[in-house]
Design an enzyme around this catalytic site. Structure first.
Site, PDB file in Angstrom:
ATOM      1  N   CYS A 125      37.648  38.067  42.580  1.00 39.96           N
ATOM      2  CA  CYS A 125      36.491  38.709  41.961  1.00 39.96           C
ATOM      3  C   CYS A 125      36.601  38.513  40.455  1.00 39.96           C
ATOM      4  O   CYS A 125      37.576  38.961  39.840  1.00 39.96           O
ATOM      5  CB  CYS A 125      36.528  40.195  42.320  1.00 39.96           C
ATOM      6  SG  CYS A 125      35.309  41.184  41.437  1.00 39.96           S
ATOM      7  N   ASN A 126      35.621  37.815  39.896  1.00 39.48           N
ATOM      8  CA  ASN A 126      35.651  37.553  38.455  1.00 39.48           C
ATOM      9  C   ASN A 126      35.465  38.823  37.643  1.00 39.48           C
ATOM     10  O   ASN A 126      36.063  38.991  36.575  1.00 39.48           O
ATOM     11  CB  ASN A 126      34.544  36.569  38.084  1.00 39.48           C
ATOM     12  CG  ASN A 126      34.819  35.180  38.612  1.00 39.48           C
ATOM     13  OD1 ASN A 126      35.367  34.346  37.918  1.00 39.48           O
ATOM     14  ND2 ASN A 126      34.452  34.930  39.853  1.00 39.48           N
ATOM     15  N   THR A 127      34.616  39.721  38.138  1.00 35.41           N
ATOM     16  CA  THR A 127      34.322  40.946  37.401  1.00 35.41           C
ATOM     17  C   THR A 127      35.609  41.771  37.237  1.00 35.41           C
ATOM     18  O   THR A 127      35.923  42.241  36.143  1.00 35.41           O
ATOM     19  CB  THR A 127      33.234  41.751  38.131  1.00 35.41           C
ATOM     20  OG1 THR A 127      32.134  40.883  38.426  1.00 35.41           O
ATOM     21  CG2 THR A 127      32.743  42.908  37.304  1.00 35.41           C
ATOM     22  N   TYR A 147      29.766  45.037  41.950  1.00 32.06           N
ATOM     23  CA  TYR A 147      30.650  45.418  40.851  1.00 32.06           C
ATOM     24  C   TYR A 147      30.067  44.989  39.497  1.00 32.06           C
ATOM     25  O   TYR A 147      30.381  45.584  38.469  1.00 32.06           O
ATOM     26  CB  TYR A 147      32.010  44.722  41.007  1.00 32.06           C
ATOM     27  CG  TYR A 147      33.026  45.431  41.883  1.00 32.06           C
ATOM     28  CD1 TYR A 147      32.670  46.448  42.764  1.00 32.06           C
ATOM     29  CD2 TYR A 147      34.373  45.044  41.830  1.00 32.06           C
ATOM     30  CE1 TYR A 147      33.628  47.063  43.557  1.00 32.06           C
ATOM     31  CE2 TYR A 147      35.335  45.662  42.603  1.00 32.06           C
ATOM     32  CZ  TYR A 147      34.962  46.668  43.472  1.00 32.06           C
ATOM     33  OH  TYR A 147      35.916  47.272  44.246  1.00 32.06           O
ATOM     34  N   GLY A 148      29.278  43.929  39.524  1.00 34.08           N
ATOM     35  CA  GLY A 148      28.845  43.275  38.279  1.00 34.08           C
ATOM     36  C   GLY A 148      27.938  44.093  37.388  1.00 34.08           C
ATOM     37  O   GLY A 148      27.670  43.705  36.252  1.00 34.08           O
ATOM     38  N   ASP A 161      37.642  41.517  46.969  1.00 36.03           N
ATOM     39  CA  ASP A 161      36.373  41.322  46.261  1.00 36.03           C
ATOM     40  C   ASP A 161      35.503  42.533  46.585  1.00 36.03           C
ATOM     41  O   ASP A 161      35.853  43.366  47.426  1.00 36.03           O
ATOM     42  CB  ASP A 161      35.705  40.021  46.743  1.00 36.03           C
ATOM     43  CG  ASP A 161      34.372  39.774  46.053  1.00 36.03           C
ATOM     44  OD1 ASP A 161      34.281  39.984  44.829  1.00 36.03           O
ATOM     45  OD2 ASP A 161      33.401  39.387  46.729  1.00 36.03           O
ATOM     46  N   SER A 162      34.328  42.575  45.952  1.00 41.61           N
ATOM     47  CA  SER A 162      33.396  43.647  46.297  1.00 41.61           C
ATOM     48  C   SER A 162      32.767  43.403  47.673  1.00 41.61           C
ATOM     49  O   SER A 162      32.347  44.353  48.325  1.00 41.61           O
ATOM     50  CB  SER A 162      32.288  43.712  45.243  1.00 41.61           C
ATOM     51  OG  SER A 162      31.590  42.479  45.205  1.00 41.61           O
ATOM     52  N   GLU A 175      24.533  38.885  49.385  1.00 41.62           N
ATOM     53  CA  GLU A 175      24.984  39.896  50.352  1.00 41.62           C
ATOM     54  C   GLU A 175      23.917  40.146  51.421  1.00 41.62           C
ATOM     55  O   GLU A 175      24.245  40.449  52.561  1.00 41.62           O
ATOM     56  CB  GLU A 175      25.338  41.212  49.632  1.00 41.62           C
ATOM     57  CG  GLU A 175      26.634  41.148  48.829  1.00 41.62           C
ATOM     58  CD  GLU A 175      27.909  41.133  49.691  1.00 41.62           C
ATOM     59  OE1 GLU A 175      27.864  41.576  50.857  1.00 41.62           O
ATOM     60  OE2 GLU A 175      28.950  40.662  49.182  1.00 41.62           O
ATOM     61  N   CYS A 205      31.425  33.761  39.379  1.00 41.59           N
ATOM     62  CA  CYS A 205      31.416  34.861  40.348  1.00 41.59           C
ATOM     63  C   CYS A 205      31.738  34.227  41.695  1.00 41.59           C
ATOM     64  O   CYS A 205      31.166  33.185  42.041  1.00 41.59           O
ATOM     65  CB  CYS A 205      30.031  35.519  40.384  1.00 41.59           C
ATOM     66  SG  CYS A 205      29.831  36.698  41.742  1.00 41.59           S
ATOM     67  N   THR A 206      32.646  34.847  42.434  1.00 40.63           N
ATOM     68  CA  THR A 206      33.086  34.220  43.689  1.00 40.63           C
ATOM     69  C   THR A 206      31.991  34.191  44.765  1.00 40.63           C
ATOM     70  O   THR A 206      32.115  33.467  45.741  1.00 40.63           O
ATOM     71  CB  THR A 206      34.335  34.930  44.242  1.00 40.63           C
ATOM     72  OG1 THR A 206      34.067  36.343  44.312  1.00 40.63           O
ATOM     73  CG2 THR A 206      35.546  34.674  43.358  1.00 40.63           C
ATOM     74  N   HIS A 207      30.942  34.979  44.563  1.00 38.28           N
ATOM     75  CA  HIS A 207      29.814  34.894  45.503  1.00 38.28           C
ATOM     76  C   HIS A 207      29.040  33.576  45.362  1.00 38.28           C
ATOM     77  O   HIS A 207      28.429  33.104  46.319  1.00 38.28           O
ATOM     78  CB  HIS A 207      28.823  36.038  45.249  1.00 38.28           C
ATOM     79  CG  HIS A 207      29.201  37.354  45.857  1.00 38.28           C
ATOM     80  ND1 HIS A 207      30.181  38.161  45.333  1.00 38.28           N
ATOM     81  CD2 HIS A 207      28.695  38.017  46.933  1.00 38.28           C
ATOM     82  CE1 HIS A 207      30.273  39.265  46.055  1.00 38.28           C
ATOM     83  NE2 HIS A 207      29.386  39.201  47.037  1.00 38.28           N
TER      84      HIS A 207
HETATM   85  N1  DGL Z   1      32.267  38.437  43.551  1.00 40.08           N
HETATM   86  C1  DGL Z   1      32.576  39.264  42.433  1.00 40.08           C
HETATM   87  C2  DGL Z   1      32.736  38.466  41.170  1.00 40.08           C
HETATM   88  O1  DGL Z   1      33.292  37.385  41.248  1.00 40.08           O
HETATM   89  C3  DGL Z   1      31.813  40.566  42.344  1.00 40.08           C
HETATM   90  C4  DGL Z   1      30.345  40.466  42.290  1.00 40.08           C
HETATM   91  C5  DGL Z   1      29.666  41.828  42.317  1.00 40.08           C
HETATM   92  O2  DGL Z   1      29.991  42.655  43.169  1.00 40.08           O
HETATM   93  O3  DGL Z   1      28.818  42.041  41.450  1.00 40.08           O
HETATM   94  O4  DGL Z   1      32.373  38.886  40.092  1.00 40.08           O
END
Ligand code: DGL
Length: 281
Positions: A87-89, A56-57, A24-25, A164, A196-198
């Protein structure tokens, strides 16, 4: 889909013992890691957080592709038997492309999340990063599985930086969450997907802002189940005790250690790696 040389990258005698790479990011993929610990306790994991380049988003597809390729090349050098884009992105913008480029299986989170969503509801809200929302990946995946449901996607650019920075219970985070959820509440959604996994890290807040009947879908649960199934199909599920999880981040390792402690319940040993140094062949 995978060439027979996939097994050449493992220890030839015992490919099942090779680690699974999870990336992931940042700390978002830890929600997937926790599910793997629960559902696949014998697997050894290498966790990558590309913390120097998050979020990443808000990146372009070209940037995401480059980062994902670098990470996967590094993972290949570590001889992983499988990689999970936690990571979904990355799953939305890079999965279909990089799957053709590597000789080990790569799983993404969007399809497992979409399948779970259509089993739960008909009025489906998706909260996601700007890149994932813009890609329409969830809408497409959901409607391909079931065309008679409705899907609304909301881009939530502020969530990842707040998570974060560990500002989960900050009043500002609660206010911004209300703003993001408002259009979905107006549509009277019955199901909300963490796109988003966050975002599962925000679940106490999000749950408190939603009506009780709205079901929450965490794709992490379902990608771990998909991983288990894939390992069975390939005959490479580990039955031995696992190695300790290895953590590698591109940014400050101390910061990742501190911020991940609360999500993992233990203090991880974290190494710093420059994934951009990976030589692309
Ligand atoms: N956790 C990631 C996702 O699921 C990346 C989020 C990010 O870095 O913007 O998209």
């Amino acid at each position: 889909m995978y060439s027979s040389s996939i097994f050449d990258t493992f220890s030839p005698q015992e490919p099942q013992r090779a680690p699974i790479g999870v990336f992931d990011s940042g700390v978002g993929g830890l929600t997937v890691l926790r599910q793997i610990y629960q559902q696949l306790p014998n697997e050894s994991i290498i966790y990558v957080g590309d913390t120097a380049r998050l979020p990443y988003g808000i990146r372009s597809q070209a940037e995401i592709l480059q980062f994902v390729r670098e990470i996967l090349h590094w993972m290949q050098q570590q001889r992983v038997k499988m990689a999970i884009m936690a990571c979904n992105t990355s799953s939305a913008l890079a999965l279909d492309i990089v799957r053709q480029e590597f000789n080990f299986p790569i799983l993404g989170v969007i399809l497992p999340g979409a399948k779970a969503a259509v089993q739960q509801g008909q009025r489906i809200g998706v909260i996601a990063t700007p890149a994932t929302a813009q890609s329409n990946a969830y809408r497409q995946a959901i409607l391909e599985i079931q065309s008679n449901v409705q899907v609304w996607q909301v881009s939530c650019p502020e969530f990842v930086p707040l998570i974060e920075q560990n500002r989960i219970h900050d009043p500002y985070t609660i206010e911004i969450a209300k703003t993001y959820l408002e259009p979905l509440l107006q549509k009277e959604i019955d199901t909300l997907v963490y796109g988003c996994t966050h975002y599962p890290h925000l679940s106490p807040i999000l749950r408190s802002l939603l009506p009780q009947q709205v079901k929450l879908i965490d794709p992490a649960v379902h990608v771990a189940a998909a991983c288990s199934q894939e390992l069975d199909i390939l005959g490479i599920k580990n039955t031995h005790p696992p190695m300790p999880t290895r953590f590698a981040v591109s940014g400050c390792s101390q910061q990742f250690t501190q911020s991940s402690l609360q999500w993992l319940g233990y203090t991880p040993m974290v190494e710093q790696v420059c994934f951009a140094d990976t030589v692309l062949s």
